[in-house]
Motif scaffolding. Structure first.
Motif, PDB file in Angstrom:
ATOM      1  N   TRP A 199     -35.874  35.312  15.667  1.00 35.83           N
ATOM      2  CA  TRP A 199     -36.230  33.961  15.075  1.00 35.83           C
ATOM      3  C   TRP A 199     -36.305  34.064  13.891  1.00 35.83           C
ATOM      4  O   TRP A 199     -36.949  33.169  12.934  1.00 35.83           O
ATOM      5  N   GLN A 200     -36.298  35.329  13.296  1.00 36.29           N
ATOM      6  CA  GLN A 200     -36.712  35.739  11.632  1.00 36.29           C
ATOM      7  C   GLN A 200     -35.378  35.462  11.025  1.00 36.29           C
ATOM      8  O   GLN A 200     -34.911  34.612   9.528  1.00 36.29           O
ATOM      9  N   SER A 201     -34.826  34.924  10.974  1.00 27.47           N
ATOM     10  CA  SER A 201     -32.643  35.108  10.811  1.00 27.47           C
ATOM     11  C   SER A 201     -32.952  33.776  10.455  1.00 27.47           C
ATOM     12  O   SER A 201     -32.551  33.017   9.410  1.00 27.47           O
ATOM     13  N   VAL A 202     -33.642  32.705  11.699  1.00 29.25           N
ATOM     14  CA  VAL A 202     -33.307  31.802  11.653  1.00 29.25           C
ATOM     15  C   VAL A 202     -34.422  30.690  10.989  1.00 29.25           C
ATOM     16  O   VAL A 202     -33.921  30.020  10.285  1.00 29.25           O
ATOM     17  N   ALA A 203     -35.065  31.051  11.019  1.00 28.78           N
ATOM     18  CA  ALA A 203     -36.705  30.213  10.137  1.00 28.78           C
ATOM     19  C   ALA A 203     -36.302  30.826   8.923  1.00 28.78           C
ATOM     20  O   ALA A 203     -36.870  29.691   8.405  1.00 28.78           O
ATOM     21  N   THR A 204     -35.156  32.016   7.907  1.00 29.29           N
ATOM     22  CA  THR A 204     -35.917  31.818   6.820  1.00 29.29           C
ATOM     23  C   THR A 204     -34.667  31.348   6.535  1.00 29.29           C
ATOM     24  O   THR A 204     -33.747  31.781   5.305  1.00 29.29           O
ATOM     25  N   HIS A 205     -33.742  31.211   6.364  1.00 28.07           N
ATOM     26  CA  HIS A 205     -31.801  30.895   6.869  1.00 28.07           C
ATOM     27  C   HIS A 205     -31.953  29.296   6.278  1.00 28.07           C
ATOM     28  O   HIS A 205     -32.790  28.217   6.163  1.00 28.07           O
ATOM     29  N   ASP A 206     -31.438  29.806   5.135  1.00 22.94           N
ATOM     30  CA  ASP A 206     -31.526  27.673   4.077  1.00 22.94           C
ATOM     31  C   ASP A 206     -30.119  27.390   4.405  1.00 22.94           C
ATOM     32  O   ASP A 206     -29.634  27.057   4.196  1.00 22.94           O
ATOM     33  N   TRP A 207     -30.826  26.253   5.586  1.00 21.17           N
ATOM     34  CA  TRP A 207     -29.528  25.038   6.330  1.00 21.17           C
ATOM     35  C   TRP A 207     -29.445  24.139   5.171  1.00 21.17           C
ATOM     36  O   TRP A 207     -28.476  23.473   5.742  1.00 21.17           O
TER      37      TRP A 207
ATOM     38  N   ILE B 242     -35.013  42.072  18.864  1.00 16.85           N
ATOM     39  CA  ILE B 242     -34.071  41.242  19.072  1.00 16.85           C
ATOM     40  C   ILE B 242     -34.817  39.743  19.117  1.00 16.85           C
ATOM     41  O   ILE B 242     -34.064  39.237  18.092  1.00 16.85           O
ATOM     42  N   THR B 243     -35.322  39.409  19.998  1.00 14.92           N
ATOM     43  CA  THR B 243     -36.016  37.880  19.906  1.00 14.92           C
ATOM     44  C   THR B 243     -37.034  37.655  18.614  1.00 14.92           C
ATOM     45  O   THR B 243     -36.605  37.030  18.028  1.00 14.92           O
ATOM     46  N   PHE B 244     -37.833  38.422  17.962  1.00 15.77           N
ATOM     47  CA  PHE B 244     -38.247  38.620  16.420  1.00 15.77           C
ATOM     48  C   PHE B 244     -37.528  38.404  15.573  1.00 15.77           C
ATOM     49  O   PHE B 244     -37.609  37.772  14.358  1.00 15.77           O
ATOM     50  N   LEU B 245     -36.400  39.911  15.221  1.00 22.27           N
ATOM     51  CA  LEU B 245     -35.229  39.490  14.396  1.00 22.27           C
ATOM     52  C   LEU B 245     -34.778  38.131  14.466  1.00 22.27           C
ATOM     53  O   LEU B 245     -33.835  37.542  13.878  1.00 22.27           O
TER      54      LEU B 245
ATOM     55  N   LEU C 149     -28.954  41.517  14.239  1.00 26.30           N
ATOM     56  CA  LEU C 149     -28.157  42.965  13.278  1.00 26.30           C
ATOM     57  C   LEU C 149     -28.193  42.382  11.906  1.00 26.30           C
ATOM     58  O   LEU C 149     -28.512  42.914  10.496  1.00 26.30           O
ATOM     59  N   TYR C 150     -28.271  40.744  12.040  1.00 23.53           N
ATOM     60  CA  TYR C 150     -27.606  40.708  10.003  1.00 23.53           C
ATOM     61  C   TYR C 150     -29.327  40.499   9.553  1.00 23.53           C
ATOM     62  O   TYR C 150     -29.553  40.272   8.305  1.00 23.53           O
TER      63      TYR C 150
END
Length: 257
Positions: free
Chosen positions: A156-164, A151-154, A91-92
């Motif tokens: 994964w996208q949220s984790v991959a694009t986050h500036d950790w 849900i899986t794609f969104l 959702l984020y």
């Protein structure tokens, strides 16, 4: 017994005979010695023992791996990068797209989740067939696979694009340094948008590092302010040389407090 022309009453087969009603009642657990046990206290005691084992294991995990707490929340830090729990990441991620963010935030926050939740409510009415195999229920199976894939794609996208790296830097708990906000160096910093990236107390944020513990000379700080470094572009400081000197000396003095 005849009732009317061509009708014959033979009784109601739905009424169960008294002798059959007794056979339909479930037997008491005492009739199965060695195969069943009383709920209280035998079965419940076993449940409590298993629950106690899991509780002790969970407490050991919380002691071995404490919660990754961050610094105290700062509502004035506009550069903070939020990250919800993993089950809300999809959702984020919706709020990052153009059609569901900005003036269309209501679409990503309410409309799309509302349609998905409404589809779950209508699922029992849309698929009323007796079949249990997924291949015999193409409509329900298709919607289920589509939801899982989305849900899986969104997520994964949220984790991959986050500036950790920036998130870890902005959440570090650092010793608070008392900053004299009435000093001229602080006023110069606020006029040149330094506080926007580095925080109102120079504690750092997602866009800029912490400036209360820098081990740089005033000349080095002045050079970075004019020429930039890393993510900081050149030309951010708009003051004159005298203001730049006061600002660099003020920032260099923070690490000595």
């Amino acid at each position: 017994m005849h009732r009317g022309k061509g009708m014959k009453f033979v009784g109601d087969s739905r009424v169960v005979a008294p002798e059959l009603r007794k056979k339909m009642l479930p037997k008491d657990y005492s009739e199965y010695p060695g195969k069943t046990e009383a709920f209280w206290p035998n079965f419940l005691l076993k449940e409590w023992m298993v629950g106690a084992v899991f509780l002790v294991g969970y407490l050991c995990l919380t002691i071995a791996h404490p919660s990754p707490l961050e610094r105290i929340a700062d509502p004035t830090d506009t550069g903070y990068i939020p990250l919800p729990d993993w089950y809300f990441l999809f959702l984020y991620q919706l709020l990052k797209y153009t059609y569901a963010s900005g003036p269309y935030t209501v679409v990503g926050a309410m409309v799309i989740p509302g349609l998905a939740f409404g589809a779950l409510l209508l699922a029992p009415f849309l698929d009323r067939g007796p079949e249990r195999r997924p291949s015999k229920r193409p409509l329900a199976t298709g919607f289920m696979l589509l939801a899982i894939a989305a849900i899986t794609f969104l997520t994964w996208q949220s984790v991959a694009t986050h500036d950790w790296e920036a998130a870890e830097r902005q959440g570090q708990i650092v010793e608070k340094v008392e900053v004299d906000k009435s000093a001229e160096g602080y006023k110069i910093a606020s006029e040149n948008t330094c506080l926007t990236c580095h925080g109102d107390s120079f504690q750092g944020g997602s866009a800029g590092p912490n400036l209360t513990n820098v081990e740089l000379k005033p000349e080095e700080i002045a050079k970075i302010a004019k020429e930039g470094k890393g993510k900081m572009p050149a030309g951010v400081f708009k003051g004159d040389d005298e203001q730049l000197k006061k600002l660099s000396e003020f920032i260099a003095g923070l690490s000595k407090k």
